[in-house]
Design an enzyme around this catalytic site. Structure first.
Site, mmCIF file in Angstrom:
data_model
loop_
_atom_site.group_PDB
_atom_site.id
_atom_site.type_symbol
_atom_site.label_atom_id
_atom_site.label_comp_id
_atom_site.label_asym_id
_atom_site.label_seq_id
_atom_site.Cartn_x
_atom_site.Cartn_y
_atom_site.Cartn_z
ATOM 1 C CD GLU A 111 -15.985 8.853 -24.239
ATOM 2 O OE1 GLU A 111 -15.432 8.038 -23.470
ATOM 3 O OE2 GLU A 111 -17.144 9.282 -24.075
ATOM 4 C CG ASP B 69 -8.506 -3.727 -27.657
ATOM 5 O OD1 ASP B 69 -7.373 -4.025 -27.203
ATOM 6 O OD2 ASP B 69 -9.290 -4.564 -28.120
#
Length: 218
Positions: free
Chosen positions: A47, A121
């Site tokens: 991840e 982001d």
């Protein structure tokens, strides 16, 4: 808050499931995850920009036949994931503190079987496009590190990032591409295992649609 972070940073130095600068395995783990850390040959799922590691620990709890590694540069966030993994007895979980662009310093070619990019982001400024985790330079990095048939997932609430990502993977040249702009109204919903990050819960409950795509490299 600063004091809490300092405490967490100190505790991180003692956590065996968190690899960071200064720890012996940090310098030697590349190509050796199966033998030096997990002590098994199970597929490795990574991840990226994992934050608190909700997907890392959530998937590990559901799928004991795979190994899971959460990667992030923020030590205070990784502390949370490491604590959860310890409390749940998740032995097939590790956390790695590094920047994503340095991923090839810690994984050998084809060492990873699956990649999750969960609510990264969005880097909305045009000049920051090369820092988006689905920019072609990152796709090239993932392709190098993924095993044949390796799968990549992206979940995001940001429509602009999703549009950028979809165009990027199409132009890069991938196969088995599946995507939706409304995950919870899609047949693809089963692929996310019902796991929601804290961030996702906040926005999904506010009615924000969740975008999802998955693909394999050619």
């Amino acid at each position: 808050m600063a004091r809490k972070k300092l405490i967490r940073f100190q505790e991180n130095t003692e956590k065996p499931n968190l690899l960071e600068p200064g720890k012996p395995l940090y310098e030697t783990i590349k190509g050796n995850w199966h033998t030096a850390y997990f002590n098994n040959e199970h597929p490795i799922v990574v991840e990226l920009a994992c934050g608190r590691g909700e997907y890392t620990t959530g998937l590990a709890a559901l799928i004991p036949s795979k190994n899971f590694i959460g990667v992030d540069v923020k030590g205070d966030r990784l502390w949370k994931g490491a604590v959860v993994a310890e409390s749940q007895g998740l032995q097939q979980v590790a956390f790695l503190r590094t920047q994503i662009q340095q991923l090839d310093n810690f994984f050998a070619p084809e060492e990873i079987s699956e990649i999750w990019i969960t609510f990264p982001d969005p880097r909305p400024k045009d000049r920051d496009d090369k820092r988006r985790l689905t920019h072609p330079k990152f796709l090239q990095l993932y392709q190098q590190l993924l095993a044949p048939d390796g799968l990549v997932h992206l979940k995001t609430d940001n429509a602009d990032l999703f549009a950028f990502s979809l165009q990027a993977v199409k132009e890069f040249g991938v196969r088995d591409l599946q995507f939706t702009e409304d995950l919870y109204q899609s047949e693809l919903m089963t692929y996310h295992y019902g796991i929601k990050t804290k961030y996702e819960q906040k926005y999904a409950s506010a009615g924000v649609k969740i975008n999802y795509l998955q693909f394999r490299f050619k």
